[in-house]
Design an enzyme around this catalytic site. Structure first.
Site, PDB file in Angstrom:
ATOM      1  N   ASP A   1       0.824  -1.218   0.000  1.00  0.00           N
ATOM      2  CA  ASP A   1       0.000   0.000   0.000  1.00  0.00           C
ATOM      3  C   ASP A   1       0.853   1.260   0.000  1.00  0.00           C
ATOM      4  OD1 ASP A   1      -2.054  -1.894   0.334  1.00  0.00           O
ATOM      5  OD2 ASP A   1      -1.996  -1.683   2.509  1.00  0.00           O
TER       6      ASP A   1
ATOM      7  N   GLU B   1     -11.198   0.677  -3.699  1.00  0.00           N
ATOM      8  CA  GLU B   1     -10.478   1.148  -2.517  1.00  0.00           C
ATOM      9  C   GLU B   1      -9.228   1.912  -2.943  1.00  0.00           C
ATOM     10  OE1 GLU B   1      -9.761  -2.470  -0.413  1.00  0.00           O
ATOM     11  OE2 GLU B   1      -8.418  -3.281  -1.936  1.00  0.00           O
TER      12      GLU B   1
END
Length: 635
Positions: free
Chosen positions: A15, A169
Site C-alpha cells: 500500500d 479502494e
C-alpha cells in the site's frame, strides 16, 4: 541505458504512498499489527530508498491491544506535504479508526493523532485552491475536513466507485491542470487487482471514467509480478510522472505461493489525451533521469546504538521493559513477556524478509532462558529455532475432528484428522523426490516436495506420496496425501491417512481445546540439558521436528532461505534450512518447506518477518545478521 530493478522496496511493504518535496521523495506503507507503525522512507530518485524512521513510534500514537488479529491494525497510509507540514493519514482497524498525524520533518517527531469521524479505510488527502482539504475513503466517498481538528465539514459524498469490480479502494485525488483526477484500486488485493481512473472538474463530481480502464492490471497474465494495484502518482522534478504500487512475486507450483507479502514497485507513467497511461510492471525498467544510489545497509546489527534501528518491529507492542540496549552495551537483552509465540503478548524483535534468497543469523549468549530465532507470518504460522533447558518434549493436541494417541500403540485419524503418537527405535522407508537433512547421525527424507526435519539419532525415516514429513528424535512418521508428518521419542508409530495431518509428541500429548494445539507434559527439552530444537507451528499443529544437544557457551542460530527454481508438481515457493554453530562446529538441524509460511496458506495481508524472541526468562543477543544470498537453487 541505465535501468532499475523491481521491486524498489522489497519485502512486506504494501500500500505505498509517495510525495515529493523539491528533489526529495518520501514514501510510507502499511504496517498492520506491527509496532512501530508506518515506516517512512526517503529517496532522491524513486529507486533507492532509505528508511528514516516510523511515523507511529510512541504508544500514545499507536496502541494495539493484544486481541488485535493478525493483519489488523494500521491500513494504507497516505503521505502529503502542504503548508510546510508533512501529513500522514491512515486507519487503525479495530483500534480507533481514521486519524491524521503531522510533522515538520519526515524523520519526526510526528504529532499525536487527530481523529476523524469517517467510515472506511484507505484515507487520502488533497487540497484545492482555497485551502479546503478533501479526504477520500474506500468505497468510494469524499469529505471536506479540517485537518487541524479532524472535524468533518461536508459529506461524505459518493464518488465514482470503479468499473464494477469488487472492493473499490485506495482512492487518491490529484489536482492536475483544470481537472481533478481520481485513482483507485479495484478487483481485490489479489490476482484480480488493478488500477482505474476517473476525472472531474470538482471533488464533488460528476466523474468521467478513463476510456482505457483499467490503467494497469496483471490479472490473467503470465507475468512473474502479480496482484498489481493500490497505486499512487508522483511527478518528478524533471516533469516526468511515475507510479508506485504494490505487487507480489509468487513462486512454486500451481497455484503458487508468495511469502514476502505485497511489495512496492515503480513504473513510468505517460499522459495522452488528458489521461495517464501505464504499461505492465516489469522486473527491469529504464531508470529515472535522477540517479542517486545509496550505500546498502550493513549486514550486521551489532547493537552498539542506544536505540533500535527503525527496521526492527514487534507484533502489536514493544513495552520498554522487554528489551534493552543499555543493560549490556553492545548487546540486545530481551525479557519474556509471554510464554509462547503461539499467542499475542510475547517478546519478539524482528525485521522483514526482503529477498527470495537470504540468510539470517543471530548470536545467542549462554543462558537459562528459552529463546531463539523465528520466521513468522502470525501466531499460527511460524518456524522457530529455539535454545532452552528444562522439561521434556513438545506435544500436539486435540479438538473437534482430531485424534490424539499416546503410549505403546499407534493412532490413525480419518480425513482431515490429527493424529498424535509416541515412538522409539523404529524406521520407515519412502519414495519420491523429497529432500533430506541430517543432524548428528540421522538422516530424514520426505515425500515429493515435502516438509522435512531431522534430529540427532541413528535411524532414518521417510515420508511417502505428497505428504509433508517432519521428523524429530529417532523415529519417522508417514503422513498421507497432503498431510503433515511429525515425530519424536516415544514407543509407538502413528500413520495419518487421506488428507489428515499427523502430529507426534514425545511420550504422550495432552489434548487441547477446539482450534488450539495441545501441549505435552513438560513442553521443551529435558531438564538440565541445553538443547537447540526446531519447532513448527502450522495452523492447529505445533511440533518439535528436530533437536540437538548443545555444549556450554554462545550459539549462532541461522536460517538459509532458498527460493524454488523450475518448480514441478508439489513444489513449494522455497526451502528454509535451520542450523546452529557452536565451538564444536556447525550442524544443520532441519530443512522445511516454505509454503506453510505463505499468504496462500496462512491468509492475511502481511509477509514474513525474521527475528529474535524469548518466551522464558531473559536472553542476550550479541548480533544479528541479514543478507541476500546467491541462490542455491531448489529444484
Amino acid at each position: 541505458m541505465r535501468t532499475y530493478d523491481n521491486p524498489v522496496l522489497p519485502g512486506f511493504h504494501p500500500d505505498p504512498s509517495v510525495c515529493r518535496v523539491g528533489d526529495d521523495y518520501y514514501l510510507v506503507c502499511s504496517s498492520f499489527e506491527y509496532f512501530p507503525g508506518v515506516p517512512v522512507f526517503h529517496s532522491r530518485d524513486l529507486v533507492h530508498w532509505r528508511q528514516l524512521g516510523n511515523v507511529l513510534e510512541r504508544p500514545g500514537q499507536l496502541a494495539l491491544p493484544d486481541d488485535t488479529p493478525a493483519s489488523g491494525g494500521v491500513y494504507a497510509p497516505t503521505i502529503r506535504y502542504h503548508d510546510g507540514l508533512f501529513h500522514v493519514i491512515t486507519t487503525s482497524v479495530g483500534a480507533g479508526g481514521t486519524f491524521l498525524v503531522t510533522a515538520e520533518r519526515p524523520e519526526g517527531p510526528w504529532s499525536d493523532p487527530v481523529w476523524i469521524d469517517l467510515p472506511g479505510i484507505d484515507p487520502d488527502m488533497a487540497w484545492d485552491e482555497d485551502g479546503s482539504c478533501w479526504c477520500a475513503m474506500a468505497g468510494v466517498t469524499v469529505a471536506r475536513i479540517d485537518p487541524r481538528t479532524g472535524e468533518v465539514l461536508e459529506g461524505p459524498l459518493p464518488m465514482w466507485s470503479g468499473t464494477g469490480l469488487r472492493d473499490p479502494e485506495a482512492p487518491h485525488l490529484y489536482r492536475i491542470g483544470e481537472w481533478w483526477y481520481l485513482l483507485l484500486a479495484e478487483g481485490g488485493t489479489a490476482l484480480g487487482h488493478g488500477v482505474s481512473a476517473a476525472r472531474a472538474r470538482s471533488p464533488r463530481g460528476p466523474w468521467e471514467p478513463a476510456p482505457g480502464n483499467p490503467l494497469l492490471s496483471h490479472r490473467g497474465s503470465s507475468s512473474p509480478i502479480q496482484c498489481t494495484g493500490h497505486a499512487d502518482l508522483v511527478q518528478a522534478a524533471d516533469g516526468t510522472w511515475w507510479m508506485v504500487l504494490l505487487g507480489t512475486r509468487p513462486r512454486g507450483y500451481f497455484p503458487e505461493f508468495h511469502v514476502l507479502g505485497r511489495e512496492t514497485f515503480l513504473v513510468p507513467v505517460e499522459w495522452a489525451d488528458g489521461w495517464p497511461r501505464v504499461g505492465p510492471v516489469r522486473e527491469r525498467h529504464p531508470a529515472p533521469a535522477a540517479w542517486s544510489p545509496i550505500e546498502p545497509p550493513p549486514v550486521r546489527d551489532d547493537f552498539t546504538s542506544p536505540v533500535l534501528a527503525p527496521y526492527w518491529i514487534s507484533p502489536r507492542r514493544r513495552p520498554e521493559g522487554c528489551w534493552s540496549l543499555t543493560e549490556l552495551p553492545g548487546r540486545l537483552t530481551l525479557t519474556a513477556t509471554g510464554d509462547s509465540l503461539d499467542r499475542p503478548g510475547h517478546t519478539f524483535v524482528g525485521r522483514r524478509q526482503q529477498h527470495l534468497d537470504c540468510r539470517a543469523a543471530a548470536r545467542l549468549e549462554s543462558g537459562t532462558g528459552r529463546a531463539g530465532l523465528s520466521v513468522r507470518l502470525d501466531e499460527e504460522h511460524h518456524y522457530d529455532l529455539e535454545v532452552a533447558g528444562g522439561a521434556d518434549t513438545s506435544g500436539a493436541g486435540t479438538g473437534t475432528g482430531w485424534a490424539a494417541v499416546a503410549g505403546n500403540g499407534s493412532g490413525a485419524s480419518g480425513d482431515d484428522g490429527l493424529e498424535a503418537a509416541g515412538a522409539r527405535d523404529t524406521s520407515g522407508a519412502g519414495t519420491g523426490n523429497g529432500r533430506a537433512t541430517v543432524a548428528g547421525n540421522s538422516p530424514r527424507a520426505g515425500g515429493d516436495d515435502g516438509l522435512i526435519g531431522a534430529a540427532a539419532g541413528d535411524t532414518s525415516g521417510a515420508g511417502t506420496g505428497t505428504g509433508r514429513a517432519a521428523v524429530a528424535g529417532n523415529s519417522p512418521r508417514a503422513g498421507g496425501d497432503d498431510g503433515l508428518e511429525a515425530a519424536s521419542g516415544g514407543d509407538a508409530v502413528g500413520v495419518g491417512t487421506a488428507n489428515g495431518w499427523a502430529a507426534v509428541a514425545g511420550n504422550g500429548p495432552r489434548a487441547g481445546a477446539d482450534g488450539e494445539p495441545g501441549v505435552a507434559e513438560g513442553d521443551g527439552p529435558r531438564a538440565g540439558a541445553r538443547t537447540a530444537a526446531v519447532v513448527v507451528r502450522i495452523g492447529p499443529v505445533r511440533q518439535r521436528v528436530a533437536e540437538l544437544p548443545l555444549p556450554a557457551g554462545p550459539v549462532t542460530l541461522a536460517v538459509d532461505i532458498r527460493a524454488t527454481r523450475n518448480p514441478g508438481p508439489g513444489s513449494g515457493p522455497d526451502t528454509l534450512v535451520f542450523s546452529v554453530e557452536t565451538a564444536e562446529g556447525a550442524v544443520q538441524l532441519a530443512e522445511l518447506d516454505g509454503r506453510y509460511l505463505s499468504t496462500q496458506v496462512a491468509t492475511g495481508f502481511t509477509g514474513r518477518v525474521i527475528g529474535m524472541y524469548v518466551t522464558e526468562g531473559r536472553a542476550v543477543f550479541d548480533w544479528f545478521d541479514y543478507a541476500p544470498a546467491i541462490s542455491c537453487a531448489t529444484p
